[in-house]
Design a protein around this motif. Structure first.
Motif, PDB file in Angstrom:
ATOM      1  N   GLU A 291       0.401   0.079  -4.537  1.00 39.37           N
ATOM      2  CA  GLU A 291      -1.065   0.123  -4.631  1.00 39.37           C
ATOM      3  C   GLU A 291      -1.561   1.387  -3.941  1.00 39.37           C
ATOM      4  N   GLU A 292      -2.278   2.233  -4.669  1.00 41.08           N
ATOM      5  CA  GLU A 292      -2.669   3.536  -4.138  1.00 41.08           C
ATOM      6  C   GLU A 292      -4.177   3.725  -4.010  1.00 41.08           C
ATOM      7  N   ASN A 293      -4.975   2.738  -4.411  1.00 40.79           N
ATOM      8  CA  ASN A 293      -6.416   2.969  -4.464  1.00 40.79           C
ATOM      9  C   ASN A 293      -7.276   1.865  -3.855  1.00 40.79           C
TER      10      ASN A 293
ATOM     11  N   THR B 180       0.847  -1.199   0.000  1.00 37.44           N
ATOM     12  CA  THR B 180       0.000   0.000   0.000  1.00 37.44           C
ATOM     13  C   THR B 180       0.878   1.243   0.000  1.00 37.44           C
ATOM     14  N   ALA B 181       0.534   2.205  -0.841  1.00 38.71           N
ATOM     15  CA  ALA B 181       1.374   3.394  -1.013  1.00 38.71           C
ATOM     16  C   ALA B 181       0.576   4.686  -0.928  1.00 38.71           C
ATOM     17  N   MET B 182      -0.640   4.616  -0.377  1.00 36.03           N
ATOM     18  CA  MET B 182      -1.463   5.820  -0.287  1.00 36.03           C
ATOM     19  C   MET B 182      -1.170   6.578   1.004  1.00 36.03           C
TER      20      MET B 182
ATOM     21  N   PRO C  59       3.941   6.595   1.938  1.00 42.20           N
ATOM     22  CA  PRO C  59       4.492   6.305   0.604  1.00 42.20           C
ATOM     23  C   PRO C  59       6.004   6.115   0.632  1.00 42.20           C
TER      24      PRO C  59
END
Length: 259
Positions: A103-105, A57-59, A86
């Motif tokens: 993964e950002e969404n 996860t990168a959000m 991030p």
């Protein structure tokens, strides 16, 4: 453990209901959180995020995911509004020896993560990143994948793996005082004994243990996170059990730390 190195933690997360019904396991998570040096961020490997390939996860603001059904509304109302990182996602991508999808969404913090984190760090003020489990990998491939993440522990990153060493939903008994199945006790004891002896290979090759192993691990996604924690062990470290027990006859609540 060196004074600045974060431990690696495995939590047997058990039923989602523990998030709203505190018990001796949640008390152990709370006590553990109070005993740890505050990390700069947390990397979570949860049994509840299985993907094709490796994702992270990168959000900046991960959502709280309620990835279950048939539970009270109070459980769906729980939010764990920790920020993301991030920068940590980029660092994980840099360290791993496989392609990693940022993964950002679509994902966020699932209940395998927040059901434990809400007791470890109830203020939800430490950034959290999740690393997925590639469903195509073998147990040994998961173990080897985790090793390059060791430097994070010296960068004040807490690595938390969340699953269950014994996890057979088909055989559970819902009453609180349910007696453990002999095979569940046998495999849980095998795991803790080999872990304490620093014998990782028998735990990676768990299928060789026989019927008790296959009954305890009908599918491997809840077992794999424990291998990530074992793989993060340095030569001068040992595993320490901070809580243990078998609930609902076939769910191991074993929790251990590497330090």
């Amino acid at each position: 453990m060196t004074s600045h190195r974060q431990p690696a933690i495995f939590a047997g997360h058990g039923s989602p209901m523990y998030a709203i019904e505190p018990n001796r396991y949640t008390a152990a998570w709370s006590a553990l959180g109070k005993s740890l040096k505050r990390p700069d961020a947390i990397l979570v490997i949860s049994a509840h995020w299985v993907t094709r390939g490796v994702w992270v996860t990168a959000m900046p603001k991960p959502k709280s995911i309620h990835d279950f059904g048939g539970f009270p509304q109070a459980l769906f109302d729980i939010q764990y509004p920790a920020p993301g990182s991030p920068a940590l996602a980029d660092r994980v991508q840099e360290l791993l020896n496989v392609p990693v999808v940022l993964e950002e969404n679509e994902w966020g913090i699932d209940h395998g993560a927040w059901s434990v984190l809400k007791y470890l760090y109830p203020d939800a003020d430490i950034p959290v990143v999740q690393l997925s489990l590639d469903g195509s990998m073998s147990a040994r491939e998961h173990y080897e994948l985790a090793k390059p993440l060791r430097p994070l522990r010296d960068e004040n990153i807490l690595i938390l793996s969340s699953g269950n060493v014994v996890h057979n939903l088909r055989t559970i008994h819902w009453q609180e005082d349910a007696q453990p199945y002999p095979w569940a006790t046998e495999f849980n004891h095998f795991f803790t004994s080999e872990m304490r002896a620093n014998h990782h290979d028998p735990l990676i090759d768990w299928e060789d243990f026989g019927d008790a192993a296959h009954l305890s691990i009908p599918t491997a996604e809840h077992y794999w996170p424990a291998l990530y924690t074992l793989a993060l062990q340095h030569e001068d470290e040992h595993a320490k059990v901070y809580i243990d027990g078998i609930e609902m006859s076939s769910i191991s609540m074993l929790g251990f730390s590497i330090q």
